[in-house]
Design a protein around this motif. Structure first.
Motif, PDB file in Angstrom:
ATOM      1  N   ASP A   4       0.819  -1.212   0.000  1.00 57.42           N
ATOM      2  CA  ASP A   4       0.000   0.000   0.000  1.00 57.42           C
ATOM      3  C   ASP A   4       0.858   1.270   0.000  1.00 57.42           C
ATOM      4  O   ASP A   4       0.548   2.229  -0.704  1.00 57.42           O
ATOM      5  N   GLN A  55      -8.512  -2.643  -4.366  1.00 55.26           N
ATOM      6  CA  GLN A  55      -8.510  -4.111  -4.380  1.00 55.26           C
ATOM      7  C   GLN A  55      -7.774  -4.661  -3.165  1.00 55.26           C
ATOM      8  O   GLN A  55      -8.254  -5.583  -2.499  1.00 55.26           O
ATOM      9  N   ARG A  56      -6.593  -4.113  -2.897  1.00 53.91           N
ATOM     10  CA  ARG A  56      -5.784  -4.583  -1.766  1.00 53.91           C
ATOM     11  C   ARG A  56      -6.532  -4.385  -0.453  1.00 53.91           C
ATOM     12  O   ARG A  56      -6.548  -5.277   0.399  1.00 53.91           O
ATOM     13  N   ARG A  57      -7.158  -3.242  -0.280  1.00 56.09           N
ATOM     14  CA  ARG A  57      -7.899  -2.963   0.958  1.00 56.09           C
ATOM     15  C   ARG A  57      -9.098  -3.896   1.102  1.00 56.09           C
ATOM     16  O   ARG A  57      -9.396  -4.369   2.204  1.00 56.09           O
ATOM     17  N   LYS A  59      -9.428  -6.930  -0.210  1.00 60.16           N
ATOM     18  CA  LYS A  59      -8.931  -8.277   0.103  1.00 60.16           C
ATOM     19  C   LYS A  59      -8.553  -8.378   1.578  1.00 60.16           C
ATOM     20  O   LYS A  59      -8.875  -9.361   2.244  1.00 60.16           O
ATOM     21  N   ARG A  60      -7.888  -7.378   2.086  1.00 57.60           N
ATOM     22  CA  ARG A  60      -7.485  -7.374   3.485  1.00 57.60           C
ATOM     23  C   ARG A  60      -8.720  -7.391   4.394  1.00 57.60           C
ATOM     24  O   ARG A  60      -8.775  -8.143   5.364  1.00 57.60           O
ATOM     25  N   PRO A  66      -3.789  -9.424   0.410  1.00 55.25           N
ATOM     26  CA  PRO A  66      -3.777  -8.242  -0.464  1.00 55.25           C
ATOM     27  C   PRO A  66      -2.741  -8.342  -1.577  1.00 55.25           C
ATOM     28  O   PRO A  66      -2.887  -7.696  -2.618  1.00 55.25           O
ATOM     29  N   ALA A  69      -3.879  -9.083  -5.197  1.00 53.18           N
ATOM     30  CA  ALA A  69      -4.498  -8.062  -6.047  1.00 53.18           C
ATOM     31  C   ALA A  69      -3.619  -7.845  -7.278  1.00 53.18           C
ATOM     32  O   ALA A  69      -2.388  -7.886  -7.202  1.00 53.18           O
TER      33      ALA A  69
END
Length: 82
Positions: A4, A55-57, A59-60, A66, A69
């Motif tokens: 991130d 996307q990363r957030r 998934k987390r 994450p 992603a």
């Protein structure tokens, strides 16, 4: 971009470049066509970065990794509203 912070760092760099470009355009150092083309490229890359960060957030938040992603293509990211 692997985390991130690196994505946010890239976003900040792109925003700084956008501001610099607008300043140079206002000072007559960059012509209209060049400004328009570079602004469009910056916009697309910013959209891709924000999409990857979202996307990363997500998934987390839902217990997924994450790092799974993936950056999406410009066509995909720019076509969301269509």
């Amino acid at each position: 971009m692997t985390d991130d912070n690196s994505i946010l760092h890239r976003i900040n760099g792109l925003v700084a470049e956008e501001h610099d470009l607008r300043t140079k355009h206002a000072a007559g150092q960059v012509d209209d066509a060049d400004e328009k083309a570079r602004l469009r490229a910056l916009e697309v890359e910013l959209d891709q970065c924000w999409d990857l960060l979202r996307q990363r957030r997500a998934k987390r938040e839902f217990g997924d990794n994450p790092d799974d992603a993936q950056s999406r293509s410009a066509d995909t990211v720019e076509g969301y509203l269509n």
